[in-house]
Design a protein around this motif. Structure first.
Motif, mmCIF file in Angstrom:
data_model
loop_
_atom_site.group_PDB
_atom_site.id
_atom_site.type_symbol
_atom_site.label_atom_id
_atom_site.label_comp_id
_atom_site.label_asym_id
_atom_site.label_seq_id
_atom_site.Cartn_x
_atom_site.Cartn_y
_atom_site.Cartn_z
ATOM 1 N N LEU A 139 41.911 44.288 42.440
ATOM 2 C CA LEU A 139 41.548 42.911 42.764
ATOM 3 C C LEU A 139 41.175 42.871 44.237
ATOM 4 O O LEU A 139 41.995 43.201 45.094
ATOM 5 N N ALA A 140 39.927 42.492 44.527
ATOM 6 C CA ALA A 140 39.468 42.403 45.911
ATOM 7 C C ALA A 140 39.943 41.087 46.513
ATOM 8 O O ALA A 140 39.785 40.031 45.900
ATOM 9 N N MET A 153 48.105 33.263 40.947
ATOM 10 C CA MET A 153 47.230 34.413 40.722
ATOM 11 C C MET A 153 46.557 34.354 39.360
ATOM 12 O O MET A 153 47.080 33.745 38.435
ATOM 13 N N PRO A 154 45.385 34.999 39.244
ATOM 14 C CA PRO A 154 44.683 34.999 37.956
ATOM 15 C C PRO A 154 45.510 35.667 36.852
ATOM 16 O O PRO A 154 46.372 36.498 37.139
ATOM 17 N N THR A 155 45.233 35.290 35.619
ATOM 18 C CA THR A 155 45.921 35.854 34.459
ATOM 19 C C THR A 155 45.853 37.374 34.498
ATOM 20 O O THR A 155 44.801 37.940 34.802
ATOM 21 N N GLY A 156 46.955 38.035 34.201
ATOM 22 C CA GLY A 156 46.987 39.479 34.190
ATOM 23 C C GLY A 156 47.321 40.086 35.543
ATOM 24 O O GLY A 156 47.486 41.297 35.657
ATOM 25 N N TRP A 157 47.424 39.251 36.584
ATOM 26 C CA TRP A 157 47.722 39.771 37.922
ATOM 27 C C TRP A 157 49.102 39.376 38.427
ATOM 28 O O TRP A 157 49.724 40.133 39.166
ATOM 29 N N ARG A 170 57.269 34.367 43.912
ATOM 30 C CA ARG A 170 57.084 33.321 42.909
ATOM 31 C C ARG A 170 55.768 32.607 43.171
ATOM 32 O O ARG A 170 55.255 32.605 44.293
ATOM 33 N N ALA A 171 55.233 32.007 42.119
ATOM 34 C CA ALA A 171 53.988 31.240 42.248
ATOM 35 C C ALA A 171 54.220 30.076 43.198
ATOM 36 O O ALA A 171 55.351 29.640 43.414
ATOM 37 N N ALA A 221 56.128 42.361 41.552
ATOM 38 C CA ALA A 221 56.857 41.170 41.995
ATOM 39 C C ALA A 221 55.969 40.121 42.661
ATOM 40 O O ALA A 221 56.413 39.006 42.898
ATOM 41 N N ILE A 222 54.712 40.468 42.965
ATOM 42 C CA ILE A 222 53.864 39.523 43.720
ATOM 43 C C ILE A 222 53.273 38.474 42.782
ATOM 44 O O ILE A 222 52.623 38.813 41.790
#
Length: 136
Positions: free
Chosen positions: A60-61, A71-75, A95-96, A127-128
């Motif tokens: 992911l750039a 974050m986008p789905t899957g990330w 956490r988000a 964890a990010i």
């Protein structure tokens, strides 16, 4: 005795493996592609016990000034390796919405987030869940 010899072998193997892992990651200077558009950071989903797979998987750039509370789905909760560009800093949260544990990464390659401590007993592997990236 015999155990000392075994320990030395294990340490030597780990050292060799560690050296290989970082070689797969771009350097901070590499985050300036040919067309001149620099990246603040690059995130990767894959690291591996076979260290040559560090900085592998999907990438992911992250452009300078990226402010990503969700974050986008899957990330979210999937980042295992990251590289931060020259004169840049990536701040991450566990956490988000920029909540939970917080950590800042300065320029460099971090092939195994599993080795970056998060509190007493945890680490930053997978964890990010939110981040902010800035460059000077």
């Amino acid at each position: 005795g015999r155990h000392d010899g075994m320990a030395a072998v294990v340490i030597a193997v780990l050292a060799a493996v560690l050296a290989v892992c970082g070689a797969q990651c771009p350097t901070p200077a590499d985050l300036k592609p040919a067309n001149g558009t620099r990246l603040c950071a690059q995130l990767y989903t894959e690291d591996s016990v076979y260290y040559e797979r560090c900085c592998a998987g999907s990438s992911l750039a992250v452009p300078p000034g990226a402010d990503v509370p969700y974050m986008p789905t899957g990330w979210a909760g999937e980042v295992s390796s990251l590289v931060v560009g020259t004169r840049c800093e990536l701040t991450v949260w566990s956490r988000a919405g920029k909540e939970g544990n917080k950590k800042s990464f300065s320029a460099g390659a971090f092939p195994r987030l599993q080795e970056v401590r998060r509190g007493l007993f945890r680490d930053w592997n997978d964890a990010i869940r939110s981040y902010y990236c800035k460059c000077n």
